[in-house]
Design a protein around this motif. Sequence first.
Motif, PDB file in Angstrom:
ATOM      1  N   ALA A 287      43.367  25.301  46.761  1.00  0.00           N
ATOM      2  CA  ALA A 287      42.804  26.690  46.075  1.00  0.00           C
ATOM      3  C   ALA A 287      41.528  26.615  45.589  1.00  0.00           C
ATOM      4  O   ALA A 287      41.249  25.687  44.886  1.00  0.00           O
ATOM      5  CB  ALA A 287      43.906  27.160  45.111  1.00  0.00           C
ATOM      6  N   ASN A 288      40.581  27.611  45.970  1.00  0.00           N
ATOM      7  CA  ASN A 288      39.209  27.921  45.399  1.00  0.00           C
ATOM      8  C   ASN A 288      39.393  28.735  44.334  1.00  0.00           C
ATOM      9  O   ASN A 288      40.480  29.418  44.121  1.00  0.00           O
ATOM     10  CB  ASN A 288      38.273  27.904  46.220  1.00  0.00           C
ATOM     11  CG  ASN A 288      38.598  29.046  47.399  1.00  0.00           C
ATOM     12  OD1 ASN A 288      39.419  30.029  47.010  1.00  0.00           O
ATOM     13  ND2 ASN A 288      38.326  28.820  48.592  1.00  0.00           N
ATOM     14  N   ALA A 289      38.161  29.293  43.740  1.00  0.00           N
ATOM     15  CA  ALA A 289      37.957  30.284  42.717  1.00  0.00           C
ATOM     16  C   ALA A 289      38.284  31.599  43.343  1.00  0.00           C
ATOM     17  O   ALA A 289      38.776  32.526  42.686  1.00  0.00           O
ATOM     18  CB  ALA A 289      36.377  30.219  42.217  1.00  0.00           C
ATOM     19  N   ASP A 290      37.795  31.905  44.672  1.00  0.00           N
ATOM     20  CA  ASP A 290      38.138  33.217  45.445  1.00  0.00           C
ATOM     21  C   ASP A 290      39.907  33.385  45.612  1.00  0.00           C
ATOM     22  O   ASP A 290      40.151  34.605  45.294  1.00  0.00           O
ATOM     23  CB  ASP A 290      37.577  33.160  46.553  1.00  0.00           C
ATOM     24  CG  ASP A 290      36.015  33.256  46.573  1.00  0.00           C
ATOM     25  OD1 ASP A 290      35.430  33.279  45.410  1.00  0.00           O
ATOM     26  OD2 ASP A 290      35.361  32.772  47.773  1.00  0.00           O
ATOM     27  N   ASP A 291      40.455  32.158  45.941  1.00  0.00           N
ATOM     28  CA  ASP A 291      41.824  32.562  46.189  1.00  0.00           C
ATOM     29  C   ASP A 291      42.438  32.706  44.576  1.00  0.00           C
ATOM     30  O   ASP A 291      43.515  33.618  44.409  1.00  0.00           O
ATOM     31  CB  ASP A 291      42.499  31.031  46.658  1.00  0.00           C
ATOM     32  CG  ASP A 291      42.192  30.991  47.947  1.00  0.00           C
ATOM     33  OD1 ASP A 291      41.743  32.035  48.646  1.00  0.00           O
ATOM     34  OD2 ASP A 291      42.063  29.767  48.546  1.00  0.00           O
ATOM     35  N   PHE A 292      41.919  32.160  43.547  1.00  0.00           N
ATOM     36  CA  PHE A 292      42.455  32.293  42.019  1.00  0.00           C
ATOM     37  C   PHE A 292      42.078  33.696  41.769  1.00  0.00           C
ATOM     38  O   PHE A 292      43.143  34.429  41.234  1.00  0.00           O
ATOM     39  CB  PHE A 292      41.999  31.228  41.188  1.00  0.00           C
ATOM     40  CG  PHE A 292      41.981  31.621  39.845  1.00  0.00           C
ATOM     41  CD1 PHE A 292      43.390  31.685  39.146  1.00  0.00           C
ATOM     42  CD2 PHE A 292      41.016  32.188  39.020  1.00  0.00           C
ATOM     43  CE1 PHE A 292      43.662  31.761  38.123  1.00  0.00           C
ATOM     44  CE2 PHE A 292      41.231  32.368  37.681  1.00  0.00           C
ATOM     45  CZ  PHE A 292      42.596  32.303  37.266  1.00  0.00           C
TER      46      PHE A 292
END
Length: 478
Positions: A287-292
């Motif tokens: 998971a990356n910042a965009d997914d979060f």
Amino acid sequence: MWTDRQRGIHVSQAELLCKNTCGYYGNPAWQGFCSKCWRERTRKAETQNQETSFAPSQSSDGATLTFNKFEEKKNTEKGRRVNTMKRLFWGGPSPPKHKESSESHASSLKAFQSLGPGDFTGFLKLLRSPSSQRLQSRCTAFLNTMEAYHDLPVQKQSDLVQDFYQNISDYFSSFSEAQVFQIMEHIEKLIMTRLHKWVFCHDSVDDEQKDLALQRRIRSLNWVTPQMLCVPFPDKKTAITGDPYLPAITAIIEMDAKRAPQDKLACITKCSQNVFEALSTSNSEPANADDFLSGLVYVVLKANPPRLHSNMQYVIRFGLPHSLMAGESGYYFTNLSCAVAFIEKLDGPALNLSQEEFESYMCHRRTPSACKERSERHRAAHSTQHMLEALTRRQEKLDQGIGVLKIQLQQWMEDVAAKVDEAKAQTALAQKDMTAQLELSRKCSSSGRDAAPRGDVDGEPSVLLLRDPEACEKDTEC
């Protein structure tokens, strides 16, 4: 910011930091500045407004007010603020005359160094001890004064609370930064638990109207699906029961029940951590910042937390600045603010929809239920096909197993029949031998009964005479 979509909602790390490039986290509520920079800008603006209001103006006879008049008003206003702060911190118009010695100050602070993280009960016990009487009196005086002046505008109350935090942190200036922050968390919880009913959703601001507007906005977006937000979601093959984002939804709803700003931040932190856990179970990629951020937007839309705007403003106004400017809680709170700002400005391109489709969804002329039903039917048919193929493969394996079992059963029956025949033959032989032995023993016993022993009186050997009854009868006839 919101239309640059790669995987989910794209927000770079630079957009989360303060516009003043101080290195701390900014916030949309502070127009992109951090708590410290925003407060400095606000106070500077207030000072400029006061100077503008006190600027020389033309009188009726054309004479202007002198600069000395302006200085006098400015000094009066400054003196009033100083006296107010003294009254807040000391409970009277002036501080005590007896100054605390450095030895007594160090001894009174020594006990606070043994406090563990989150030990609020231990902090209250130390605060009631005689060595902490000075600190306790300052907190009590501040609370009494704030409750007495609860009709002040909420921004003024926020400034007073933040100034109190700064003065109390100076009281523990000999401690390390981590220890000071830990003690200030206890101070914040003590103060704001008492002041919550006076300052939360204050009448001087329109927080209640903004809560209702945000709630209606979220409710009008109840048609938004995780696929529109590009939120990773587990498929049907994944062994997950229920919504994996449900713990995050529950955590953010619990925020409204807390009183202290740090407890509300703890709920936001717990919600964000649960979002990361749901992303890890729903997506094979990290998971990356965009997914979060996409997952956080989905959680807010699903939860529609009560009084979300008021809770966030309460944390902004009365929370410790360090909690919002840095660390894990600051990062999560900044992302929550970005999620709320995204929801307020949500449009069609942000969801990969045309503006006409977005408007039709918003006006309830079109719902994603039909598409959802088709996708569900397609998914059900696809799942049924996979199930039939799996059943066919299982049936083939079962048929093969039955054939092997039949062969093994036939071989076993033949082996059993051969062993039974062999056992029968051995039994017949044994029985025949036993019959012969029995007949022989019977003859021997009958011959012994019929033979009589004879012997000579003079010692001659006796002779055993065997007589045949038939021979005797023949001899008699002769």
